[in-house]
Design a protein around this motif. Sequence first.
Motif, short mmCIF file in Angstrom:
data_model
loop_
_atom_site.label_atom_id
_atom_site.label_comp_id
_atom_site.label_asym_id
_atom_site.label_seq_id
_atom_site.Cartn_x
_atom_site.Cartn_y
_atom_site.Cartn_z
N UNK A 291 68.81 24.42 53.19
CA UNK A 291 69.77 24.90 51.97
C UNK A 291 70.60 23.72 51.34
N UNK A 292 70.35 23.62 50.12
CA UNK A 292 71.22 22.50 49.07
C UNK A 292 72.13 23.12 48.47
N UNK A 293 73.49 22.83 48.79
CA UNK A 293 74.50 23.52 48.15
C UNK A 293 74.43 25.15 48.19
N UNK A 294 73.63 25.77 49.13
CA UNK A 294 73.85 26.81 49.22
C UNK A 294 73.70 27.36 50.66
N UNK A 295 74.14 28.57 51.14
CA UNK A 295 74.40 28.98 52.28
C UNK A 295 73.36 30.16 52.66
N UNK A 296 73.24 30.37 53.80
CA UNK A 296 72.37 31.75 54.19
C UNK A 296 73.36 32.96 54.16
N UNK B 175 61.30 25.48 53.77
CA UNK B 175 61.54 26.45 52.98
C UNK B 175 63.05 25.96 52.03
N UNK B 176 62.88 25.75 50.99
CA UNK B 176 64.06 25.23 50.57
C UNK B 176 64.89 26.05 49.46
N UNK B 177 66.01 26.16 49.48
CA UNK B 177 66.85 26.96 48.58
C UNK B 177 68.05 25.99 48.08
#
Length: 892
Positions: free
Chosen positions: A748-753, A695-697
């Motif tokens: 997570x690409x340049x994003x965080x949970x 799952x990519x964000x």
Amino acid sequence: MSDAKGQDRGGRIELNRSGGGKLELKTTVEQGTVRQSFSHGRSKPVAVEVKKRRIGTGTGGSMRKPAVGGGKGGGERTGDEREVRRSARQDQGGKSGRGPVVLKPLTDEEKKVRLKALSEARKNEEEARKRAEENARRAAEELARRKEEEAAAALRKEQEAARRQEEEDARRKAEEQAARLLAEEEAKRKAAEETEKARQAEVQADAAADQVVVADEPAAVSGEDVAAPRPDSAKRPAKSTRRAEGDDDERGRGKPGRGAAKRDNRRGSKLTLGADDDEPVRGPSLAKLKRQRERERLAKVASNEPQVREVVIPETITVQELAARMAIRGAEVVKVLMRNGVLATINQSIDADTAEIVVSEFGHTPKRVSESDVEVGVEGAEDHDSDLKPRPPVVTVMGHVDHGKTSLLDALRKSNVVSGEAGGITQHIGAYQVDIGHGTPVAFIDTPGHAAFTAMRARGASVTDIVVLVVAADDGVMPQTIEAISHAKAAGVPVVVAVNKCDLPDADPSRVKQELLSHDIVVEDFGGDVQAVEVSATKKQNLDKLIEAIQLQAELLELKANPDREAQGFIIEARLDRGRGVVATVLVQKGTLRVGDIVVAGAQWGRVRALVDDHGRNVKEAGPSMPVEILGLDGVPEAGDVMSVVDNERKAREIVDYRQRKRRGQQIAATGGKATLEDMFNQLKAGEIQELPVVIKSDVHGSLEAIQAGLDKIGTDEAKVRVLFGAVGGITESDITLAQASGALVVGFNVRANAQARELARREGLEIRYYSIIYELLDEMKAVLSGMLAPEAREVILGHSEIREVFSISRVGKIAGCMVIDGLMKRSARARLLRDDVVIYDGELGSLKRFKDDVREVRQGFECGMSIEGYNDIRQGDVIEAYEVQEVARTL
Ligand code: GDP
């Protein structure tokens, strides 16, 4: 009984023989009185007798001590003997009545009898004494007991008295209190009555017109001065009515029982009554009471006749929402659910069937709707023709690569003369408006190429009104030009041709126009209806003509929209900005978007916090065909998503919930149905497939696309990455749920949970990997994949040779005369024969010769002779690919 003489002579009465031998009584007892004291100061005289005892020689007696022998040594005599002797003497004296006699000694018999008698007598005496003592003790005890009892009784009495006193006091107090309250009550009641009467009197007085004129001279006012008819004037003499000009409302009120009619008294009455005045007697309070009663009555009526409502039930609904739709408390719904065996809290969702039962139980009419019904009405009502006003056209620039699309867009943006910023700083927001000063402005979508256009169309977004087809005058119609034409045609969008690079010496615009003919683009020069403008993006030639051509085309299209309605538009692009949160560029299509509006954009929603135009200025509103950035969305929508303004937050959430569920469902469906961990394991075991679901964000769409493309490339037939879900935005709980359901890795690409997502991932033991460089992400995915690969050898291509000539040698077969074009050829290598990039044979190299010598290998740039083991159909122009199967650790 006693006399003084007797007392004097010894105080004892004794028988004496006087001289004449006569017997006489002599006092032998001393007598006196003592005073005995009792309690409480009483006393009484008590006679006391002291009895003297004469044993042996008495004063008046002449008896001698007899010498008594009898076995006992002449000394002392026992008491018993003395007693016996005395008795005997007395007996003798009494009997004989004569003078001193010599007593005859007693016989043993007599002695015995006497001793016995004596002991008996003594015993009796002892008993009597004991009895007397006992009696005395008892008497004393009795006395003490009585005294105690008396004391206790006295105490009891005292206490009883005190208690009674207290009770009496309390009772008296209560009575007093009650009496006082009663009196107060009575006084109040009377006061109220009086006031009411007074009011009535005043009303009557008013009715009696201006007859009542009382001098406002306080000294002259008396109780009897009131001229208004007042039946109870005797009882309430202090009442006065003052009716000065403009002072109608000011009233003096008398208090009952206050008789003095003096000024001070009157004032006092007024003040006292004012202070004592009860709420209900005031006008407004009565009205208030009435209103309250009316409300109560209405409430009663309402409760008696329950309203039957039509309750809309979607496929799932929360208990709270269902309760709200029935206008009852959530707890009541919970109760009914419990009765039906469903345990649900207020925030839980229940399915439509359950909801239907609940609604029926409450006596309402359930109305089932499909889940998609939440979207009904989102687009708003159809506009009337009369409401429509002309709007600027929206243009997309398309054309072959390097034909100058970007240059043209830049040049157009800078030609925006109206803004006064020609050549100045402009903001890239994905779209902009150009206004050259006459006619309507033109909106350009800032993403050139048909990919974006098609992507939008694929989402049903017909954003573009006109396509500007850029064709380089020096290059002519090229494959992507043709593609662009077909896209425009498919969308039914008219085309305006911009023949670019006309400044170049080898520019040939007419050739371009000619070529376009063969693709059904007939320009005006050739009698068609397609406008073609010869421009130069770099030299900024004829840009205004291009704008004019677009405006002309727009006029033909009669583009109109109603600006006076809730806004609707399309998302052009969206990203997550570190400082500003989600930033989405919207091209408003109809209506006017305003700051504060609640919008739904695709599967996201938000309240518009700010609107920023293409010059970076904050604006309050954006009308049709105006591109603006909106801030305030809770998530990143996708390009091409429809944006609509909705009435309220609840509606927005409802729609977004539905859309998110729908999208997720589509994603899962698109990735091959159920993707559970169990399935994956089964497949792995069976060796059917090895997949790494992810799952990519990501922070922007661009990165997401690049990652998805990269992941596709690193996969092989045996092991590949399967993107379950890819979206822009932070990692949320729902992403984790999805990943968990499919046993997927979260990237997570340049994003965080967010915190909840992290917590859920921790609980479920799910891995979240963060990256900020795409190739690092891809490398790691490769590593993960290679770990999953079966440990087997992989092939390494050694090189290629081109067959220049084919020689047929008897008994040997066909020999290929080749040139090694890359890498090298090895004798023991495996070989494939390729004809037109298609593998036609896969086998082994038979021989490798250089001139006439067998060699082990031949390198690039050298000629060689080769044969393929067991295969003779080789031709000039074929390519031989040499490769090896290396037994090395395999990484993809
Ligand atoms: P795109 O790939 O369609 O976006 O094309 P670009 O806008 O990147 O342009 C490609 C090249 O063409 C650039 O080097 C531009 O400088 C050049 N170019 C674009 N328009 C013109 C023009 O009108 N005249 C000349 N001489 N060169 C141009």
